[in-house]
Design a protein around this motif. Structure first.
Motif, PDB file in Angstrom:
ATOM      1  N   PHE A  80      38.050  44.803  34.397  1.00 13.33           N
ATOM      2  CA  PHE A  80      38.738  44.230  35.558  1.00 13.33           C
ATOM      3  C   PHE A  80      39.334  45.379  36.350  1.00 13.33           C
ATOM      4  N   TYR A  81      39.277  45.260  37.693  1.00 13.18           N
ATOM      5  CA  TYR A  81      39.843  46.308  38.529  1.00 13.18           C
ATOM      6  C   TYR A  81      40.892  45.735  39.463  1.00 13.18           C
ATOM      7  N   GLY A  82      42.111  46.272  39.364  1.00 10.38           N
ATOM      8  CA  GLY A  82      43.202  45.893  40.240  1.00 10.38           C
ATOM      9  C   GLY A  82      43.368  46.910  41.349  1.00 10.38           C
ATOM     10  N   CYS A  83      43.339  46.458  42.608  1.00  8.26           N
ATOM     11  CA  CYS A  83      43.408  47.371  43.747  1.00  8.26           C
ATOM     12  C   CYS A  83      43.891  46.599  44.966  1.00  8.26           C
ATOM     13  N   ARG A  84      43.877  47.242  46.133  1.00 12.60           N
ATOM     14  CA  ARG A  84      44.226  46.588  47.389  1.00 12.60           C
ATOM     15  C   ARG A  84      43.278  47.038  48.490  1.00 12.60           C
ATOM     16  N   VAL A  85      42.623  46.072  49.115  1.00 13.73           N
ATOM     17  CA  VAL A  85      41.734  46.360  50.234  1.00 13.73           C
ATOM     18  C   VAL A  85      42.178  45.554  51.451  1.00 13.73           C
ATOM     19  N   GLY A  86      41.713  45.963  52.613  1.00 14.73           N
ATOM     20  CA  GLY A  86      42.013  45.230  53.828  1.00 14.73           C
ATOM     21  C   GLY A  86      41.102  44.028  53.992  1.00 14.73           C
ATOM     22  N   ASN A  87      41.509  43.102  54.827  1.00 16.07           N
ATOM     23  CA  ASN A  87      40.690  41.930  55.152  1.00 16.07           C
ATOM     24  C   ASN A  87      39.707  42.324  56.257  1.00 16.07           C
ATOM     25  N   ASP A  88      38.821  43.281  55.920  1.00 10.77           N
ATOM     26  CA  ASP A  88      37.877  43.819  56.894  1.00 10.77           C
ATOM     27  C   ASP A  88      36.510  43.983  56.244  1.00 10.77           C
ATOM     28  N   ASP A  89      35.545  44.463  57.013  1.00 12.43           N
ATOM     29  CA  ASP A  89      34.178  44.589  56.493  1.00 12.43           C
ATOM     30  C   ASP A  89      34.113  45.550  55.307  1.00 12.43           C
ATOM     31  N   LEU A  90      34.831  46.674  55.410  1.00 14.04           N
ATOM     32  CA  LEU A  90      34.788  47.647  54.319  1.00 14.04           C
ATOM     33  C   LEU A  90      35.410  47.084  53.048  1.00 14.04           C
ATOM     34  N   ALA A  92      35.362  43.940  52.123  1.00 16.25           N
ATOM     35  CA  ALA A  92      34.374  43.030  51.544  1.00 16.25           C
ATOM     36  C   ALA A  92      33.261  43.811  50.852  1.00 16.25           C
ATOM     37  N   ILE A  93      32.798  44.880  51.506  1.00 14.58           N
ATOM     38  CA  ILE A  93      31.765  45.732  50.897  1.00 14.58           C
ATOM     39  C   ILE A  93      32.262  46.286  49.560  1.00 14.58           C
ATOM     40  N   TYR A  94      33.512  46.701  49.553  1.00 11.93           N
ATOM     41  CA  TYR A  94      34.078  47.318  48.352  1.00 11.93           C
ATOM     42  C   TYR A  94      34.107  46.340  47.176  1.00 11.93           C
ATOM     43  N   LEU A  95      34.726  45.190  47.372  1.00 16.23           N
ATOM     44  CA  LEU A  95      34.864  44.227  46.274  1.00 16.23           C
ATOM     45  C   LEU A  95      33.506  43.659  45.867  1.00 16.23           C
ATOM     46  N   ASN A  96      32.639  43.392  46.842  1.00 16.80           N
ATOM     47  CA  ASN A  96      31.307  42.875  46.509  1.00 16.80           C
ATOM     48  C   ASN A  96      30.519  43.882  45.673  1.00 16.80           C
ATOM     49  N   GLY A  97      30.717  45.167  45.985  1.00 19.18           N
ATOM     50  CA  GLY A  97      30.041  46.200  45.207  1.00 19.18           C
ATOM     51  C   GLY A  97      30.498  46.228  43.764  1.00 19.18           C
ATOM     52  N   ASN A  99      31.809  43.655  42.115  1.00 14.42           N
ATOM     53  CA  ASN A  99      31.324  42.429  41.486  1.00 14.42           C
ATOM     54  C   ASN A  99      29.844  42.529  41.141  1.00 14.42           C
ATOM     55  N   ALA A 100      29.057  43.151  42.025  1.00 14.43           N
ATOM     56  CA  ALA A 100      27.629  43.331  41.765  1.00 14.43           C
ATOM     57  C   ALA A 100      27.399  44.216  40.548  1.00 14.43           C
ATOM     58  N   ALA A 101      28.360  45.102  40.277  1.00 10.82           N
ATOM     59  CA  ALA A 101      28.265  45.977  39.103  1.00 10.82           C
ATOM     60  C   ALA A 101      28.838  45.308  37.848  1.00 10.82           C
ATOM     61  N   GLY A 102      29.247  44.036  37.986  1.00  8.91           N
ATOM     62  CA  GLY A 102      29.747  43.298  36.833  1.00  8.91           C
ATOM     63  C   GLY A 102      31.232  43.456  36.587  1.00  8.91           C
ATOM     64  N   ILE A 103      31.944  44.062  37.547  1.00 10.83           N
ATOM     65  CA  ILE A 103      33.382  44.277  37.391  1.00 10.83           C
ATOM     66  C   ILE A 103      34.148  43.097  37.977  1.00 10.83           C
ATOM     67  N   GLN A 104      35.096  42.577  37.226  1.00  9.48           N
ATOM     68  CA  GLN A 104      35.901  41.464  37.705  1.00  9.48           C
ATOM     69  C   GLN A 104      36.976  41.963  38.669  1.00  9.48           C
ATOM     70  N   THR A 105      37.207  41.207  39.725  1.00  9.17           N
ATOM     71  CA  THR A 105      38.278  41.492  40.680  1.00  9.17           C
ATOM     72  C   THR A 105      38.987  40.180  40.992  1.00  9.17           C
ATOM     73  N   THR A 106      39.964  40.230  41.868  1.00 10.22           N
ATOM     74  CA  THR A 106      40.674  39.028  42.285  1.00 10.22           C
ATOM     75  C   THR A 106      40.836  39.015  43.795  1.00 10.22           C
ATOM     76  N   THR A 107      40.864  37.827  44.365  1.00  2.43           N
ATOM     77  CA  THR A 107      41.091  37.722  45.810  1.00  2.43           C
ATOM     78  C   THR A 107      42.510  38.145  46.181  1.00  2.43           C
ATOM     79  N   GLN A 108      43.391  38.266  45.180  1.00  6.05           N
ATOM     80  CA  GLN A 108      44.732  38.790  45.446  1.00  6.05           C
ATOM     81  C   GLN A 108      44.668  40.207  46.006  1.00  6.05           C
ATOM     82  N   SER A 109      43.570  40.907  45.746  1.00  3.09           N
ATOM     83  CA  SER A 109      43.427  42.291  46.213  1.00  3.09           C
ATOM     84  C   SER A 109      43.297  42.380  47.725  1.00  3.09           C
ATOM     85  N   ILE A 110      42.937  41.278  48.379  1.00  4.29           N
ATOM     86  CA  ILE A 110      42.690  41.292  49.816  1.00  4.29           C
ATOM     87  C   ILE A 110      43.974  40.994  50.581  1.00  4.29           C
TER      88      ILE A 110
END
Length: 337
Positions: A80-90, A92-97, A99-110
């Motif tokens: 699982f990865y805890g982080c903070r990203v913006g509500n922007d294209d980058l 989304a690219i970051y978290l989707n990447g 998740n595609a690698a099998g890493i769990q994240t949360t929408t709380q990061s956005i």
């Protein structure tokens, strides 16, 4: 949320990689081999100069602990990865990447804000120099992190780059307390000589009363302990930390635990880009230790994985490459048995 082996906290950054000349680094007053924080306007100006005069090598999702987590997961662990990203294209690219690698994240990061970016400058000697605009990740707080998976994890992993953020250090303190309450082992990386030089107090706060496993390179070890030789540095680091791994680039690594100290030889490759090598080392080492392999075998696997990262551009391998290398490693171990 499913139980995970590794719970990591770190910055979320989109890397933009360029191959640059030594003269360019000098002109921009950048200290080779370190990370320098900057603001968005300054980075935008540098980005324009890089596009105009240097060689663009591509974009990748980065962040030190994220790279470590991806290596850990690609080898077969759950994370699982805890982080903070913006509500922007980058963002989304970051978290989707991940998740595609099998890493769990949360929408709380956005959250509202701009996702962080890092200009990764690769000089002719393959050394990486980083120019980082943290964006919204500079304001990472406990509110962006779902701590529930940490309660049943095996390891908590913390990147030293968080030492520059007051709010992130508070979040790490909460994570450390929760990890200790639930018997979760704690690992930390010093991350970068610049963190030791300019954010020492923050690093000491992250380290607190010590960790079960400390990662650093030789330069960081010497700087953090204010010593001039590695033996002296090790004696100081042993006062707080149970296990210590000191990487030495092509020369391998020194492994220290309460009962022993030994060297593991490096692996020669034609170096292209050192960005992410230490992160990959930590991820592979943590995976191996968590899987029950001994420290020497863990270091050998970590050296194999990290050396392959050095032999290409970008901070991570293709996901299938980790598993292919691991299979080669296991086959070689069986042949030597």
């Amino acid at each position: 949320m499913a139980t995970v082996d590794l719970f990591a906290i770190g910055n979320a950054l989109i890397d933009q990689e360029f191959k640059v000349s030594n003269e360019f680094l000098t002109q921009q007053a950048l200290q080779k081999g370190t990370m320098q924080l900057t603001d968005g306007d300054t980075q935008a100006a540098l980005y324009q100069q890089l596009q105009d005069t240097q060689s663009y090598k591509g974009q990748a999702s980065g962040g030190s602990a994220a790279n470590t987590t991806v290596a850990f997961g690609a080898l077969g662990g759950t994370a699982f990865y805890g982080c903070r990203v913006g509500n922007d294209d980058l963002g989304a690219i970051y978290l989707n990447g991940l998740n595609a690698a099998g890493i769990q994240t949360t929408t709380q990061s956005i959250s509202e804000g701009v996702t962080g970016t890092c200009m990764v400058l690769i000089s002719p000697d393959s050394e990486r120099t980083m120019h980082t605009y943290l964006g919204i990740t500079a304001e990472l707080t406990a509110e962006q992190i779902d701590f529930e998976p940490l309660k049943t994890a095996k390891w908590l992993y913390i990147e030293g780059y968080l030492s520059t953020s007051d709010t992130a250090r508070v979040a790490v303190k909460q994570a450390r307390e929760l990890a200790k309450a639930h018997g979760v082992k704690i690992a930390l990386s010093l991350s970068d000589p610049a963190m030791v030089q300019y954010a020492r107090q923050g690093l000491e706060e992250l380290l607190d009363d010590g960790v079960d496993l400390l990662f650093c390179n030789e330069q960081e070890a010497l700087m953090f302990t204010n010593t001039e030789n590695l033996d002296a540095a090790i004696e100081i680091l042993k006062l707080k930390n149970q296990h210590i791994v000191i990487t030495q680039g092509a020369n391998g690594a020194v492994i220290i635990d309460p009962a022993q100290q030994f060297n593991v030889a490096g692996r020669h490759v034609d170096a292209v880009d050192t960005n992410g090598a230490g992160d990959a080392f930590a991820g592979a080492f943590l995976y191996a230790v968590n899987a029950g392999l001994n420290l020497e075998t863990a270091a050998q696997l970590a050296i194999l994985i990290s050396s392959e990262v050095v032999a290409q551009f970008g901070p991570r391998l293709a996901i299938e490459s980790y598993t292919e290398l691991f299979e080669q490693f296991k086959n070689a171990q069986q042949e030597c048995a």
